[in-house]
Design a protein around this motif. Structure first.
Motif, short mmCIF file in Angstrom:
data_model
loop_
_atom_site.label_atom_id
_atom_site.label_comp_id
_atom_site.label_asym_id
_atom_site.label_seq_id
_atom_site.Cartn_x
_atom_site.Cartn_y
_atom_site.Cartn_z
N SER A 4 -26.78 25.19 23.71
CA SER A 4 -26.34 26.07 24.78
C SER A 4 -24.89 25.78 25.15
CB SER A 4 -27.24 25.89 26.01
OG SER A 4 -28.58 26.24 25.71
N VAL A 5 -24.55 24.48 25.19
CA VAL A 5 -23.16 24.10 25.43
C VAL A 5 -22.28 24.54 24.26
CG1 VAL A 5 -21.60 22.15 25.78
CG2 VAL A 5 -23.84 22.16 26.89
N ALA A 6 -22.77 24.37 23.03
CA ALA A 6 -22.00 24.77 21.85
C ALA A 6 -21.71 26.26 21.85
CB ALA A 6 -22.75 24.37 20.58
N ASN A 7 -22.66 27.05 22.36
CA ASN A 7 -22.45 28.49 22.42
C ASN A 7 -21.29 28.84 23.35
OD1 ASN A 7 -23.34 31.38 22.09
ND2 ASN A 7 -23.69 31.15 24.28
N ILE A 8 -21.20 28.14 24.48
CA ILE A 8 -20.10 28.40 25.41
C ILE A 8 -18.76 28.04 24.77
CG2 ILE A 8 -19.14 27.84 27.67
CD1 ILE A 8 -21.95 27.16 28.60
N VAL A 9 -18.70 26.89 24.11
CA VAL A 9 -17.46 26.45 23.47
C VAL A 9 -17.06 27.42 22.36
CG1 VAL A 9 -16.38 24.59 22.17
CG2 VAL A 9 -17.93 24.04 24.06
N THR A 10 -18.03 27.86 21.58
CA THR A 10 -17.73 28.80 20.49
C THR A 10 -17.23 30.12 21.06
OG1 THR A 10 -19.46 27.78 19.15
CG2 THR A 10 -18.70 29.96 18.48
N TRP A 11 -17.88 30.62 22.09
CA TRP A 11 -17.47 31.88 22.72
C TRP A 11 -16.04 31.79 23.25
CZ3 TRP A 11 -16.38 33.08 27.92
CH2 TRP A 11 -16.31 34.45 28.21
N SER A 12 -15.66 30.63 23.75
CA SER A 12 -14.34 30.46 24.37
C SER A 12 -13.23 30.28 23.34
CB SER A 12 -14.35 29.27 25.33
OG SER A 12 -15.29 29.45 26.37
N TRP A 13 -13.52 29.66 22.20
CA TRP A 13 -12.46 29.23 21.29
C TRP A 13 -12.39 29.99 19.98
CZ3 TRP A 13 -8.66 25.80 22.45
CH2 TRP A 13 -8.79 25.08 23.64
N VAL A 14 -13.33 30.87 19.69
CA VAL A 14 -13.26 31.63 18.44
C VAL A 14 -11.99 32.48 18.40
CG1 VAL A 14 -14.28 33.60 17.24
CG2 VAL A 14 -15.69 31.66 17.80
N GLY A 15 -11.68 33.16 19.50
CA GLY A 15 -10.50 34.03 19.52
C GLY A 15 -9.21 33.26 19.35
N TYR A 16 -9.11 32.08 19.94
CA TYR A 16 -7.90 31.26 19.79
C TYR A 16 -7.68 30.89 18.33
CZ TYR A 16 -4.94 27.11 20.12
OH TYR A 16 -3.94 26.18 19.94
N ASN A 17 -8.72 30.41 17.67
CA ASN A 17 -8.59 30.03 16.27
C ASN A 17 -8.38 31.26 15.39
OD1 ASN A 17 -9.08 27.13 16.52
ND2 ASN A 17 -11.13 27.70 17.12
N MET A 18 -8.98 32.39 15.77
CA MET A 18 -8.78 33.61 15.00
C MET A 18 -7.31 34.03 14.99
SD MET A 18 -8.25 37.12 15.40
CE MET A 18 -8.81 37.50 17.04
N ILE A 19 -6.62 33.89 16.13
CA ILE A 19 -5.22 34.27 16.21
C ILE A 19 -4.37 33.42 15.27
CG2 ILE A 19 -3.21 34.27 17.74
CD1 ILE A 19 -5.02 36.62 18.17
N ILE A 20 -4.66 32.12 15.20
CA ILE A 20 -3.92 31.23 14.30
C ILE A 20 -4.15 31.63 12.85
CG2 ILE A 20 -3.67 28.85 13.52
CD1 ILE A 20 -4.36 27.93 16.31
N ILE A 21 -5.39 31.88 12.48
CA ILE A 21 -5.69 32.26 11.10
C ILE A 21 -5.11 33.64 10.79
CG2 ILE A 21 -7.57 32.70 9.46
CD1 ILE A 21 -9.26 30.72 11.09
N TYR A 22 -5.18 34.56 11.74
CA TYR A 22 -4.64 35.90 11.52
C TYR A 22 -3.12 35.84 11.31
CZ TYR A 22 -3.48 40.79 12.37
OH TYR A 22 -2.98 42.06 12.25
N ALA A 23 -2.44 34.98 12.06
CA ALA A 23 -0.99 34.82 11.86
C ALA A 23 -0.68 34.29 10.47
CB ALA A 23 -0.42 33.88 12.93
N ALA A 24 -1.53 33.39 9.96
CA ALA A 24 -1.34 32.90 8.60
C ALA A 24 -1.58 34.01 7.57
CB ALA A 24 -2.27 31.71 8.34
N LEU A 25 -2.53 34.87 7.83
CA LEU A 25 -2.78 36.00 6.92
C LEU A 25 -1.59 36.95 6.88
CD1 LEU A 25 -6.51 36.84 7.77
CD2 LEU A 25 -5.64 35.93 5.60
N GLN A 26 -0.92 37.13 8.02
CA GLN A 26 0.22 38.03 8.07
C GLN A 26 1.41 37.51 7.27
OE1 GLN A 26 0.15 41.25 9.73
NE2 GLN A 26 -1.96 40.57 9.38
N SER A 27 1.43 36.21 7.01
CA SER A 27 2.56 35.62 6.26
C SER A 27 2.39 35.73 4.75
CB SER A 27 2.72 34.15 6.65
OG SER A 27 1.59 33.39 6.24
N ILE A 28 1.26 36.24 4.28
CA ILE A 28 1.07 36.42 2.84
C ILE A 28 1.97 37.55 2.36
CG2 ILE A 28 -0.59 36.96 1.02
CD1 ILE A 28 -2.79 35.89 2.80
N PRO A 29 2.81 37.36 1.34
CA PRO A 29 3.69 38.43 0.88
C PRO A 29 2.89 39.65 0.42
CG PRO A 29 4.36 36.32 -0.04
CD PRO A 29 3.03 36.10 0.62
#
Length: 323
Positions: A189-214
């Motif tokens: 139950s605690v893990a669900n709260i942490v996942t809900w809160s931090w998925v978007g933050y990590n997604m932004i970092i990964i998405y920025a890396a995807l944008q750098s692919i030529p």
């Protein structure tokens, strides 16, 4: 016997006419002010870094070398006695503290891969060529991170409550409910709260890396006949390996610092979340009892374990890159 004449110099002069080599001219000395000036610019950062990071770490390490002794019936003030291994031995023998370390280890082994997998999937979906409304989905995915952890925990405590849980109300006609605060489910139950809160933050970092692919790399893969799934697996995911490693290390450190979510859920968990549910909660309990050296020893042990795990993770991922 004939003598061989020395070869003439390209200028037409013999080597003897040049004389001994001239000593090199001394280099001009750099003014002392120029070497001090960069240090002056760095001084504010160095002072803040030493005062806000280095000094607390050193103080906690030194404080952990003392043990608190109370004599009599507690009528006299406690004294601190130098005992380098006393607090560390007690912490390693403390079943509540070692259980909290094991609980956090299980939490990190399960929650971190699940969270990063969801973040990677969201980033790939938003980055896909056929995606629509990218700005909306980026913002909506990042929005839970903007909510403070305490507020998010309060929201989810309402969702988990046995009296007001809308999930259990929907499941009641089916004849069963979910014990969110049960001994076996409270950690997740605690893990669900942490996942809900931090998925978007990590997604932004990964998405920025995807944008750098030529774009040329992706276009070349399409011209070679690679499908979208093949491009994702063979081009995009390897290209964001560095971002995945970075987010994984941040998540490992964040898992070790788990405190807000279980602390907020503790009053409504019916005892499922104890005062030593996580290592930081255990250290906070020692602080509340006035035993600062013991809390410092627990913090030092946690910091060392996190450092070792992070170092080993970096070594394993670096070895994979080298291979």
């Amino acid at each position: 016997m004939s003598q061989v004449a020395a070869p003439a110099h390209p200028t037409g002069r013999s080597p003897a006419e040049f004389g001994p080599p001239r000593p090199a001219a001394p280099r001009p000395r750099r003014p002392r002010g120029r070497s001090v000036r960069p240090l002056a610019f760095c001084a504010p950062f160095l002072i803040l870094f030493a005062g806000m990071y280095v000094a607390p770490i050193v103080y906690a390490a030194l404080k952990s070398l003392y043990t608190v002794h109370r004599s009599g019936l507690g009528l006299t003030a406690p004294t601190e006695v130098f005992d380098p291994l006393g607090n560390y031995t007690r912490a390693l023998r403390d079943g509540a503290f070692t259980s909290s370390l094991g609980r956090i280890a299980v939490f990190g082994l399960v929650q971190v891969p699940v969270m990063l997998g969801l973040a990677l999937a969201l980033a790939l979906l938003i980055d896909s060529k056929s995606a629509r409304g990218r700005s909306f989905f980026r913002l909506s995915s990042f929005m839970p991170y903007a909510i403070p952890g305490v507020s998010a925990s309060l929201i989810w405590s309402f969702m988990y409550s046995t009296q007001s849980s809308p999930v259990n109300r929907l499941l009641e006609p089916l004849g069963f409910t979910v014990p969110f605060f049960g001994q076996k489910l409270v950690l997740w139950s605690v893990a669900n709260i942490v996942t809900w809160s931090w998925v978007g933050y990590n997604m932004i970092i990964i998405y920025a890396a995807l944008q750098s692919i030529p774009a040329e790399v992706l276009e070349a893969a399409r011209m070679d006949g690679a499908s979208a799934l093949r491009i994702t697996w063979s081009v995009k995911i390897p290209a964001v390996r560095g971002a995945l490693v970075l987010t994984a290390v941040f998540s490992i450190i964040g898992s070790a610092q788990l405190y807000n979510e279980p602390a907020v859920l503790q009053p409504v968990s019916a005892g499922a979340v104890s005062s030593s549910f996580t290592p930081l909660m255990s250290a906070q309990s020692a602080v509340a009892a006035g035993n600062y050296p013991y809390a410092a020893a627990q913090s030092v042990i946690l910091a060392l374990l996190v450092g070792v795990v992070s170092f080993c993770f970096f070594r394993v991922t670096h070895r994979g890159e080298s291979a």
